[in-house]
Scaffold this motif. Structure first.
Motif, PDB file in Angstrom:
ATOM      1  N   MET A 102      -9.599 -57.429  54.051  1.00 27.51           N
ATOM      2  CA  MET A 102     -11.030 -57.145  54.002  1.00 27.51           C
ATOM      3  C   MET A 102     -11.607 -56.972  55.408  1.00 27.51           C
ATOM      4  O   MET A 102     -12.459 -56.118  55.635  1.00 27.51           O
ATOM      5  CB  MET A 102     -11.784 -58.251  53.259  1.00 27.51           C
ATOM      6  N   ASP A 103     -11.097 -57.745  56.362  1.00 27.68           N
ATOM      7  CA  ASP A 103     -11.545 -57.611  57.740  1.00 27.68           C
ATOM      8  C   ASP A 103     -11.147 -56.248  58.300  1.00 27.68           C
ATOM      9  O   ASP A 103     -11.948 -55.584  58.963  1.00 27.68           O
ATOM     10  CB  ASP A 103     -10.969 -58.739  58.602  1.00 27.68           C
ATOM     11  N   VAL A 104      -9.930 -55.821  58.020  1.00 22.31           N
ATOM     12  CA  VAL A 104      -9.465 -54.509  58.479  1.00 22.31           C
ATOM     13  C   VAL A 104     -10.319 -53.406  57.852  1.00 22.31           C
ATOM     14  O   VAL A 104     -10.745 -52.472  58.541  1.00 22.31           O
ATOM     15  CB  VAL A 104      -7.965 -54.308  58.158  1.00 22.31           C
ATOM     16  N   LEU A 105     -10.598 -53.505  56.568  1.00 19.71           N
ATOM     17  CA  LEU A 105     -11.418 -52.519  55.877  1.00 19.71           C
ATOM     18  C   LEU A 105     -12.818 -52.451  56.498  1.00 19.71           C
ATOM     19  O   LEU A 105     -13.348 -51.370  56.757  1.00 19.71           O
ATOM     20  CB  LEU A 105     -11.503 -52.855  54.387  1.00 19.71           C
ATOM     21  N   SER A 106     -13.409 -53.589  56.760  1.00 20.10           N
ATOM     22  CA  SER A 106     -14.738 -53.643  57.378  1.00 20.10           C
ATOM     23  C   SER A 106     -14.746 -52.961  58.743  1.00 20.10           C
ATOM     24  O   SER A 106     -15.649 -52.195  59.063  1.00 20.10           O
ATOM     25  CB  SER A 106     -15.193 -55.091  57.544  1.00 20.10           C
ATOM     26  N   ARG A 107     -13.727 -53.255  59.528  1.00 24.80           N
ATOM     27  CA  ARG A 107     -13.640 -52.648  60.865  1.00 24.80           C
ATOM     28  C   ARG A 107     -13.436 -51.142  60.780  1.00 24.80           C
ATOM     29  O   ARG A 107     -13.962 -50.396  61.610  1.00 24.80           O
ATOM     30  CB  ARG A 107     -12.512 -53.294  61.664  1.00 24.80           C
ATOM     31  N   MET A 108     -12.675 -50.697  59.787  1.00 20.18           N
ATOM     32  CA  MET A 108     -12.453 -49.258  59.612  1.00 20.18           C
ATOM     33  C   MET A 108     -13.769 -48.556  59.287  1.00 20.18           C
ATOM     34  O   MET A 108     -14.062 -47.483  59.832  1.00 20.18           O
ATOM     35  CB  MET A 108     -11.430 -49.008  58.509  1.00 20.18           C
ATOM     36  N   ILE A 109     -14.549 -49.140  58.405  1.00 19.38           N
ATOM     37  CA  ILE A 109     -15.829 -48.548  58.032  1.00 19.38           C
ATOM     38  C   ILE A 109     -16.736 -48.431  59.258  1.00 19.38           C
ATOM     39  O   ILE A 109     -17.321 -47.370  59.516  1.00 19.38           O
ATOM     40  CB  ILE A 109     -16.503 -49.360  56.905  1.00 19.38           C
ATOM     41  N   LYS A 110     -16.835 -49.501  60.022  1.00 24.48           N
ATOM     42  CA  LYS A 110     -17.688 -49.485  61.207  1.00 24.48           C
ATOM     43  C   LYS A 110     -17.206 -48.456  62.230  1.00 24.48           C
ATOM     44  O   LYS A 110     -18.008 -47.702  62.796  1.00 24.48           O
ATOM     45  CB  LYS A 110     -17.736 -50.877  61.846  1.00 24.48           C
ATOM     46  N   THR A 111     -15.915 -48.400  62.458  1.00 24.91           N
ATOM     47  CA  THR A 111     -15.354 -47.467  63.434  1.00 24.91           C
ATOM     48  C   THR A 111     -15.631 -46.022  63.036  1.00 24.91           C
ATOM     49  O   THR A 111     -16.064 -45.212  63.865  1.00 24.91           O
ATOM     50  CB  THR A 111     -13.838 -47.706  63.591  1.00 24.91           C
ATOM     51  N   VAL A 112     -15.386 -45.696  61.769  1.00 28.17           N
ATOM     52  CA  VAL A 112     -15.610 -44.323  61.311  1.00 28.17           C
ATOM     53  C   VAL A 112     -17.101 -43.987  61.375  1.00 28.17           C
ATOM     54  O   VAL A 112     -17.482 -42.892  61.791  1.00 28.17           O
ATOM     55  CB  VAL A 112     -15.036 -44.097  59.891  1.00 28.17           C
ATOM     56  N   ARG A 113     -17.962 -44.916  60.975  1.00 27.87           N
ATOM     57  CA  ARG A 113     -19.411 -44.677  61.046  1.00 27.87           C
ATOM     58  C   ARG A 113     -19.823 -44.361  62.481  1.00 27.87           C
ATOM     59  O   ARG A 113     -20.557 -43.405  62.738  1.00 27.87           O
ATOM     60  CB  ARG A 113     -20.185 -45.899  60.543  1.00 27.87           C
ATOM     61  N   GLN A 114     -19.324 -45.136  63.416  1.00 29.92           N
ATOM     62  CA  GLN A 114     -19.667 -44.918  64.820  1.00 29.92           C
ATOM     63  C   GLN A 114     -19.109 -43.595  65.336  1.00 29.92           C
ATOM     64  O   GLN A 114     -19.770 -42.896  66.106  1.00 29.92           O
ATOM     65  CB  GLN A 114     -19.184 -46.092  65.669  1.00 29.92           C
ATOM     66  N   VAL A 131     -27.741 -47.062  49.479  1.00 30.62           N
ATOM     67  CA  VAL A 131     -27.929 -48.510  49.597  1.00 30.62           C
ATOM     68  C   VAL A 131     -28.767 -48.791  50.838  1.00 30.62           C
ATOM     69  O   VAL A 131     -28.964 -47.919  51.681  1.00 30.62           O
ATOM     70  CB  VAL A 131     -26.580 -49.277  49.684  1.00 30.62           C
ATOM     71  N   GLN A 132     -29.246 -50.009  50.943  1.00 30.28           N
ATOM     72  CA  GLN A 132     -30.045 -50.419  52.092  1.00 30.28           C
ATOM     73  C   GLN A 132     -29.149 -50.642  53.314  1.00 30.28           C
ATOM     74  O   GLN A 132     -27.960 -50.915  53.198  1.00 30.28           O
ATOM     75  CB  GLN A 132     -30.795 -51.723  51.770  1.00 30.28           C
ATOM     76  N   LYS A 133     -29.762 -50.565  54.491  1.00 31.84           N
ATOM     77  CA  LYS A 133     -29.071 -50.838  55.751  1.00 31.84           C
ATOM     78  C   LYS A 133     -28.393 -52.203  55.720  1.00 31.84           C
ATOM     79  O   LYS A 133     -27.275 -52.374  56.209  1.00 31.84           O
ATOM     80  CB  LYS A 133     -30.067 -50.761  56.907  1.00 31.84           C
ATOM     81  N   ALA A 134     -29.067 -53.179  55.114  1.00 28.23           N
ATOM     82  CA  ALA A 134     -28.524 -54.543  55.050  1.00 28.23           C
ATOM     83  C   ALA A 134     -27.174 -54.566  54.334  1.00 28.23           C
ATOM     84  O   ALA A 134     -26.275 -55.323  54.714  1.00 28.23           O
ATOM     85  CB  ALA A 134     -29.504 -55.478  54.351  1.00 28.23           C
ATOM     86  N   GLN A 135     -27.018 -53.735  53.307  1.00 31.44           N
ATOM     87  CA  GLN A 135     -25.739 -53.674  52.578  1.00 31.44           C
ATOM     88  C   GLN A 135     -24.630 -53.113  53.476  1.00 31.44           C
ATOM     89  O   GLN A 135     -23.510 -53.600  53.458  1.00 31.44           O
ATOM     90  CB  GLN A 135     -25.886 -52.826  51.311  1.00 31.44           C
ATOM     91  N   ILE A 136     -24.962 -52.107  54.266  1.00 30.24           N
ATOM     92  CA  ILE A 136     -23.968 -51.551  55.195  1.00 30.24           C
ATOM     93  C   ILE A 136     -23.605 -52.597  56.239  1.00 30.24           C
ATOM     94  O   ILE A 136     -22.434 -52.773  56.577  1.00 30.24           O
ATOM     95  CB  ILE A 136     -24.497 -50.257  55.865  1.00 30.24           C
ATOM     96  N   SER A 137     -24.593 -53.321  56.735  1.00 32.31           N
ATOM     97  CA  SER A 137     -24.339 -54.379  57.709  1.00 32.31           C
ATOM     98  C   SER A 137     -23.408 -55.435  57.130  1.00 32.31           C
ATOM     99  O   SER A 137     -22.438 -55.856  57.781  1.00 32.31           O
ATOM    100  CB  SER A 137     -25.658 -55.021  58.137  1.00 32.31           C
ATOM    101  N   LYS A 138     -23.682 -55.866  55.899  1.00 30.12           N
ATOM    102  CA  LYS A 138     -22.811 -56.855  55.247  1.00 30.12           C
ATOM    103  C   LYS A 138     -21.411 -56.309  55.050  1.00 30.12           C
ATOM    104  O   LYS A 138     -20.421 -57.017  55.250  1.00 30.12           O
ATOM    105  CB  LYS A 138     -23.391 -57.257  53.893  1.00 30.12           C
ATOM    106  N   LEU A 139     -21.337 -55.042  54.671  1.00 29.45           N
ATOM    107  CA  LEU A 139     -20.041 -54.406  54.440  1.00 29.45           C
ATOM    108  C   LEU A 139     -19.218 -54.363  55.725  1.00 29.45           C
ATOM    109  O   LEU A 139     -18.022 -54.628  55.717  1.00 29.45           O
ATOM    110  CB  LEU A 139     -20.268 -52.996  53.895  1.00 29.45           C
ATOM    111  N   GLU A 140     -19.877 -54.065  56.826  1.00 28.10           N
ATOM    112  CA  GLU A 140     -19.163 -54.000  58.103  1.00 28.10           C
ATOM    113  C   GLU A 140     -18.785 -55.371  58.640  1.00 28.10           C
ATOM    114  O   GLU A 140     -17.841 -55.491  59.417  1.00 28.10           O
ATOM    115  CB  GLU A 140     -20.015 -53.263  59.137  1.00 28.10           C
ATOM    116  N   SER A 141     -19.503 -56.397  58.240  1.00 33.96           N
ATOM    117  CA  SER A 141     -19.167 -57.731  58.724  1.00 33.96           C
ATOM    118  C   SER A 141     -18.213 -58.451  57.790  1.00 33.96           C
ATOM    119  O   SER A 141     -17.482 -59.334  58.204  1.00 33.96           O
ATOM    120  CB  SER A 141     -20.427 -58.570  58.936  1.00 33.96           C
ATOM    121  N   SER A 142     -18.192 -58.057  56.515  1.00 29.25           N
ATOM    122  CA  SER A 142     -17.275 -58.661  55.552  1.00 29.25           C
ATOM    123  C   SER A 142     -17.278 -57.857  54.261  1.00 29.25           C
ATOM    124  O   SER A 142     -18.235 -57.929  53.501  1.00 29.25           O
ATOM    125  CB  SER A 142     -17.671 -60.111  55.260  1.00 29.25           C
TER     126      SER A 142
END
Length: 108
Positions: free
Chosen positions: A36-48, A63-74
């Motif tokens: 799950m940590d790897v998946l979260s980091r992948m999402i953040k990296t691709v978004r950036q 979805v709301q920004k908060a959901q993306i933030s949660k997704l990227e952190s966990s």
């Protein structure tokens, strides 16, 4: 003075010793959290890499920004549906690999 040989251990041996044997509850939880940590980091990296803010990605996914933030952190808090929508919005392919009793299956 005689030299003492230093024993080295593989990563698998260290995991077995300090986390738990493969198939144990502790080891399964560790492997899940790591995935799950790897998946979260992948999402953040691709978004950036796509130069998107969390808010912009949220708008694309619905979805709301908060959901993306949660997704990227966990990613633990996200449904598979949300994860698939995120990767689709990022124009990124996602592949699943499944191993069933030493049989390797790949869904593309």
């Amino acid at each position: 003075m005689a030299k003492t040989a230093i024993k080295s251990y593989s990563l698998a041996e260290m995991k077995d010793k300090y986390i738990g044997k493969k198939g144990s509850k502790e080891r399964d939880q560790y492997e899940y959290e790591l995935s799950m940590d790897v998946l979260s980091r992948m999402i953040k990296t691709v978004r950036q890499e796509r130069n998107l803010t969390q808010e912009q990605l949220g708008e694309l996914v619905g979805v709301q920004k908060a959901q993306i933030s949660k997704l990227e952190s966990s990613a633990n808090s996200a449904t598979i549906d949300t994860i698939l929508k995120v990767f689709k919005a990022l124009k990124a392919e996602i592949h699943f690999n499944v191993t069933i009793e030493n049989q390797y299956l790949q869904l593309v």
